[in-house]
Write an enzyme that holds these catalytic residues in place. Structure first.
Site, PDB file in Angstrom:
ATOM      1  N   ASP A  33       0.831  -1.330   0.499  1.00  0.00           N
ATOM      2  CA  ASP A  33      -0.376  -0.111  -0.307  1.00  0.00           C
ATOM      3  C   ASP A  33       0.710   1.322   0.018  1.00  0.00           C
ATOM      4  O   ASP A  33       2.041   1.754   0.906  1.00  0.00           O
ATOM      5  CB  ASP A  33      -0.862   0.093   1.196  1.00  0.00           C
ATOM      6  CG  ASP A  33      -1.755   0.559   1.066  1.00  0.00           C
ATOM      7  OD1 ASP A  33      -2.465   2.032   1.200  1.00  0.00           O
ATOM      8  OD2 ASP A  33      -3.014   0.276   0.956  1.00  0.00           O
ATOM      9  N   ASP A  60       4.530   2.257  -4.108  1.00  0.00           N
ATOM     10  CA  ASP A  60       3.334   2.880  -5.253  1.00  0.00           C
ATOM     11  C   ASP A  60       3.449   1.763  -6.486  1.00  0.00           C
ATOM     12  O   ASP A  60       4.246   1.662  -6.969  1.00  0.00           O
ATOM     13  CB  ASP A  60       3.633   3.922  -5.539  1.00  0.00           C
ATOM     14  CG  ASP A  60       2.774   4.872  -6.428  1.00  0.00           C
ATOM     15  OD1 ASP A  60       1.530   4.137  -6.828  1.00  0.00           O
ATOM     16  OD2 ASP A  60       2.405   6.213  -6.553  1.00  0.00           O
ATOM     17  N   PHE A  82      -6.074  -3.357  -5.446  1.00  0.00           N
ATOM     18  CA  PHE A  82      -7.350  -2.940  -4.480  1.00  0.00           C
ATOM     19  C   PHE A  82      -6.643  -1.019  -4.669  1.00  0.00           C
ATOM     20  O   PHE A  82      -7.691  -0.239  -4.690  1.00  0.00           O
ATOM     21  CB  PHE A  82      -7.454  -3.118  -2.941  1.00  0.00           C
ATOM     22  CG  PHE A  82      -8.632  -4.180  -2.492  1.00  0.00           C
ATOM     23  CD1 PHE A  82      -9.815  -4.333  -2.964  1.00  0.00           C
ATOM     24  CD2 PHE A  82      -8.003  -5.196  -2.620  1.00  0.00           C
ATOM     25  CE1 PHE A  82     -10.479  -5.289  -2.333  1.00  0.00           C
ATOM     26  CE2 PHE A  82      -8.511  -6.614  -2.103  1.00  0.00           C
ATOM     27  CZ  PHE A  82     -10.310  -6.558  -2.421  1.00  0.00           C
ATOM     28  N   SER A 125     -16.641  -2.802 -10.022  1.00  0.00           N
ATOM     29  CA  SER A 125     -17.920  -2.313  -8.771  1.00  0.00           C
ATOM     30  C   SER A 125     -19.478  -2.162  -9.590  1.00  0.00           C
ATOM     31  O   SER A 125     -19.077  -2.502 -11.199  1.00  0.00           O
ATOM     32  CB  SER A 125     -17.805  -0.705  -9.028  1.00  0.00           C
ATOM     33  OG  SER A 125     -18.687   0.131  -8.238  1.00  0.00           O
ATOM     34  N   ALA A 126     -20.096  -1.834  -8.904  1.00  0.00           N
ATOM     35  CA  ALA A 126     -21.781  -2.087  -9.202  1.00  0.00           C
ATOM     36  C   ALA A 126     -21.927  -0.459 -10.512  1.00  0.00           C
ATOM     37  O   ALA A 126     -22.092  -0.812 -11.288  1.00  0.00           O
ATOM     38  CB  ALA A 126     -23.002  -2.586  -8.467  1.00  0.00           C
ATOM     39  N   TYR A 150     -14.268   8.140 -12.715  1.00  0.00           N
ATOM     40  CA  TYR A 150     -13.603   6.683 -11.508  1.00  0.00           C
ATOM     41  C   TYR A 150     -14.505   5.244 -12.378  1.00  0.00           C
ATOM     42  O   TYR A 150     -13.938   4.664 -12.829  1.00  0.00           O
ATOM     43  CB  TYR A 150     -14.127   7.298  -9.772  1.00  0.00           C
ATOM     44  CG  TYR A 150     -14.171   5.931  -9.278  1.00  0.00           C
ATOM     45  CD1 TYR A 150     -13.224   5.784  -8.815  1.00  0.00           C
ATOM     46  CD2 TYR A 150     -15.896   5.320  -9.208  1.00  0.00           C
ATOM     47  CE1 TYR A 150     -13.784   4.416  -7.515  1.00  0.00           C
ATOM     48  CE2 TYR A 150     -15.688   3.988  -8.221  1.00  0.00           C
ATOM     49  CZ  TYR A 150     -14.681   3.287  -7.631  1.00  0.00           C
ATOM     50  OH  TYR A 150     -14.879   2.385  -6.624  1.00  0.00           O
ATOM     51  N   LYS A 154     -13.192   1.576 -14.223  1.00  0.00           N
ATOM     52  CA  LYS A 154     -13.114   0.772 -13.204  1.00  0.00           C
ATOM     53  C   LYS A 154     -13.955  -0.675 -15.300  1.00  0.00           C
ATOM     54  O   LYS A 154     -13.292  -1.722 -14.820  1.00  0.00           O
ATOM     55  CB  LYS A 154     -14.555   0.239 -12.787  1.00  0.00           C
ATOM     56  CG  LYS A 154     -14.411   1.151 -11.266  1.00  0.00           C
ATOM     57  CD  LYS A 154     -13.267   0.014 -10.517  1.00  0.00           C
ATOM     58  CE  LYS A 154     -12.834   0.192  -9.782  1.00  0.00           C
ATOM     59  NZ  LYS A 154     -12.210  -0.072  -8.306  1.00  0.00           N
ATOM     60  N   ASN A 179     -22.719  -1.952  -2.121  1.00  0.00           N
ATOM     61  CA  ASN A 179     -22.652  -0.572  -1.790  1.00  0.00           C
ATOM     62  C   ASN A 179     -21.640  -1.566  -0.482  1.00  0.00           C
ATOM     63  O   ASN A 179     -22.530  -2.205   0.627  1.00  0.00           O
ATOM     64  CB  ASN A 179     -23.357  -0.527  -0.868  1.00  0.00           C
ATOM     65  CG  ASN A 179     -23.651   0.337  -2.338  1.00  0.00           C
ATOM     66  OD1 ASN A 179     -24.686   0.633  -3.960  1.00  0.00           O
ATOM     67  ND2 ASN A 179     -23.886   2.053  -2.292  1.00  0.00           N
ATOM     68  N   ASN A 199     -19.904   8.670   1.664  1.00  0.00           N
ATOM     69  CA  ASN A 199     -20.811   7.701   1.388  1.00  0.00           C
ATOM     70  C   ASN A 199     -22.196   7.949   2.567  1.00  0.00           C
ATOM     71  O   ASN A 199     -21.325   7.969   3.783  1.00  0.00           O
ATOM     72  CB  ASN A 199     -19.726   6.484   1.254  1.00  0.00           C
ATOM     73  CG  ASN A 199     -19.185   5.716  -0.060  1.00  0.00           C
ATOM     74  OD1 ASN A 199     -18.019   6.179   0.435  1.00  0.00           O
ATOM     75  ND2 ASN A 199     -20.049   6.135  -0.899  1.00  0.00           N
ATOM     76  N   GLY A 297     -26.414  12.444 -10.603  1.00  0.00           N
ATOM     77  CA  GLY A 297     -25.580  11.304 -11.173  1.00  0.00           C
ATOM     78  C   GLY A 297     -25.505   9.741 -10.329  1.00  0.00           C
ATOM     79  O   GLY A 297     -25.584   8.589 -10.082  1.00  0.00           O
TER      80      GLY A 297
HETATM   81  C1  WQD Z   1     -25.914   5.791  -1.562  1.00  0.00           C
HETATM   82  C2  WQD Z   1     -27.609   6.196  -1.590  1.00  0.00           C
HETATM   83  C3  WQD Z   1     -27.220   8.761  -2.744  1.00  0.00           C
HETATM   84  C4  WQD Z   1     -25.152   9.882   1.478  1.00  0.00           C
HETATM   85  C5  WQD Z   1     -20.911   5.044  -4.411  1.00  0.00           C
HETATM   86  C6  WQD Z   1     -20.150   4.645  -5.748  1.00  0.00           C
HETATM   87  C7  WQD Z   1     -19.421   3.632  -6.491  1.00  0.00           C
HETATM   88  C8  WQD Z   1     -19.220   3.066  -4.669  1.00  0.00           C
HETATM   89  C9  WQD Z   1     -19.780   3.234  -3.688  1.00  0.00           C
HETATM   90  C10 WQD Z   1     -16.859   3.395  -4.190  1.00  0.00           C
HETATM   91  C11 WQD Z   1     -27.608   6.899  -2.992  1.00  0.00           C
HETATM   92  C12 WQD Z   1     -27.787   8.564  -0.671  1.00  0.00           C
HETATM   93  C13 WQD Z   1     -25.570   9.243   0.462  1.00  0.00           C
HETATM   94  C14 WQD Z   1     -25.438  11.117   1.683  1.00  0.00           C
HETATM   95  C15 WQD Z   1     -27.755  10.055   1.378  1.00  0.00           C
HETATM   96  N1  WQD Z   1     -18.032   3.044  -5.396  1.00  0.00           N
HETATM   97  N2  WQD Z   1     -26.513   9.095   0.256  1.00  0.00           N
HETATM   98  N3  WQD Z   1     -26.783  10.971   1.904  1.00  0.00           N
HETATM   99  O1  WQD Z   1     -23.153   6.456  -4.823  1.00  0.00           O
HETATM  100  O2  WQD Z   1     -24.533   4.541  -4.389  1.00  0.00           O
HETATM  101  O3  WQD Z   1     -22.150   4.316  -4.689  1.00  0.00           O
HETATM  102  O4  WQD Z   1     -20.111   4.273  -3.669  1.00  0.00           O
HETATM  103  O5  WQD Z   1     -15.482   3.631  -3.707  1.00  0.00           O
HETATM  104  O6  WQD Z   1     -18.932   3.229  -7.540  1.00  0.00           O
HETATM  105  O7  WQD Z   1     -20.623   5.441  -7.238  1.00  0.00           O
HETATM  106  O8  WQD Z   1     -22.989   5.405  -2.146  1.00  0.00           O
HETATM  107  O9  WQD Z   1     -23.192   5.394   0.090  1.00  0.00           O
HETATM  108  O10 WQD Z   1     -22.249   6.916  -2.444  1.00  0.00           O
HETATM  109  O11 WQD Z   1     -25.091   6.579  -1.829  1.00  0.00           O
HETATM  110  O12 WQD Z   1     -28.531  10.536   0.667  1.00  0.00           O
HETATM  111  O13 WQD Z   1     -24.723  11.944   2.944  1.00  0.00           O
HETATM  112  O14 WQD Z   1     -27.078   7.393   0.112  1.00  0.00           O
HETATM  113  O15 WQD Z   1     -27.460   9.378  -2.798  1.00  0.00           O
HETATM  114  O16 WQD Z   1     -29.204   6.720  -2.979  1.00  0.00           O
HETATM  115  P1  WQD Z   1     -23.382   5.330  -3.983  1.00  0.00           P
HETATM  116  P2  WQD Z   1     -23.624   6.403  -1.390  1.00  0.00           P
END
Ligand code: WQD
Length: 339
Positions: A33, A60, A82, A125-126, A150, A154, A179, A199, A297
């Site tokens: 890492d 790195d 990762f 990732s999904a 990002y 992927k 998630n 997140n 987004g």
């Molecule tokens: C989940 C839900 C938000 C924060 C992202 C990346 C994905 C993966 C995981 C990471 C959504 C809602 C969020 C907040 C909220 N990669 N939310 N208030 O967007 O599904 O996925 O993270 O490394 O590639 O796109 O995850 O946890 O950000 O959001 O209401 O303060 O929670 O709108 O519906 P996401 P998330």
């Protein structure tokens, strides 16, 4: 003789849990890492959980000579990659930073894997499914044009791996995570977001801990039952186990195809409001939250069809969302106690 697995980004959130899972399954693990997005907390936690020191290399993966030296030093049977930047919003503002780092590091891993005949597991990732036309998504669901650099990295890394597997006789697996949330039951390793979390779950736990004033729920006018977005929240320990199953499948030559893709999720959609309420209930507290405008987004709804992983990897999510949310809160309290 036990096999050796290299975990790039092994001091991070997912990498540390996977390291524990691999080591407990009997693999020798080498962690590498550059610590660009974490401190030593998780590495120390991993060693504490396992009761032993694991080899750790600070390096790195964009440094080709360092990657080459690492593969020459250890006889690595499989690598799990990762090491990458992961902030979606930042990637929109700084695409070159993301392309150079996330693609460059993976190309170096592939180059070394080709030279050493090492099998490769890529953390996808999904996000590659974008806004799906049909839910749940299977591995056959079409990938959509990425909405961020990002997400694009992927998709590109999946393609790099597929092509290298075809050309160089190595095996490859891409795991598409939904998630990932929660923390190890010991509360010794977990997610350590820098600054304001992007997140949902770290934002929830930091709000509960008083580090943030109020959680904003981004939109309650989506076409879902309660108007908030639906996601598939996968427990981090369950997610780690999927990696152990996938690595074993590669190393024991059990793959049907030399390159395979698996969805790693629970198959259960959970709304943002449901998650917040489950967090409050299981931890016996009230969360300060408000409804805010939609976040640009965000897709309305996505969850996994995890059938293929169950059938081929023999893997299935087992931890309930309540237990996972309890572990996330235990971890937040653990790190709050240290600061
Ligand atoms: C989940 C839900 C938000 C924060 C992202 C990346 C994905 C993966 C995981 C990471 C959504 C809602 C969020 C907040 C909220 N990669 N939310 N208030 O967007 O599904 O996925 O993270 O490394 O590639 O796109 O995850 O946890 O950000 O959001 O209401 O303060 O929670 O709108 O519906 P996401 P998330």
């Amino acid at each position: 003789m036990s096999k050796t697995v290299l975990v790039s980004g092994g001091a991070g959130f997912i990498g540390s849990h996977v390291t524990v899972g691999l080591s407990q399954a009997g693999y020798d693990v080498v962690i590498a890492d550059n610590m660009s997005n974490c401190d030593e907390t998780n590495y120390k936690g991993v060693c504490a959980i396992l009761g032993k020191q694991l080899p750790f290399v600070k390096m790195d993966f964009c440094d080709a000579a360092a990657v080459d030296a690492l593969f020459n030093k250890y006889r690595i049977d499989a690598v799990i990659h990762f090491a990458a930047y992961k902030a979606v919003g930042e990637s929109v503002a700084e695409p070159l930073k993301y392309y150079k780092n996330n693609l460059g590091s993976f190309l170096n891993v592939l180059e070394a894997s080709r030279a050493h005949g090492t099998h490769v597991l890529f953390s996808s990732s999904a996000t590659v499914y974008g806004e799906p036309e049909k839910t749940p998504v299977t591995e056959e669901s079409p990938r959509q044009e990425a909405t961020s650099p990002y997400g694009n990295t992927k998709q590109m890394c999946e393609d790099f791996l597929r092509d290298c597997v075809r050309a160089y006789g190595i095996h490859g697996i891409a795991l598409r995570y939904f998630n990932p949330i929660g923390a190890h039951p010991s509360a010794l390793i977990g997610e350590l977001p820098r600054g304001v979390p992007n997140n949902l779950v770290p934002y929830i736990t930091q709000t509960a801990a008083g580090k943030r004033e109020c959680l904003s729920i981004f939109g309650n006018d989506y076409p879902t039952e309660d108007g908030t977005c639906l996601r598939d929240y996968i427990d981090i320990v369950d997610l780690a186990k999927a990696h152990v199953c996938a690595v074993t499948r590669m190393l024991e030559d059990k793959m049907d195809e030399p390159y395979e893709i698996f969805n790693i999720g629970t198959g259960r959609p959970v709304s943002v409001l449901e998650l917040v309420k489950a967090f409050e209930k299981v931890n016996g507290l009230k969360l300060n939250y408000k409804i805010a405008p939609r976040r640009a987004g965000d897709v309305t709804a996505i969850w996994a069809d995890p059938t293929l992983a169950e059938k081929k990897l023999g893997w299935k999510a087992t931890r309930s969302v309540e237990d996972t949310l309890a572990s996330a809160w235990a971890w937040e309290k653990h790190i709050a106690g240290k600061n």
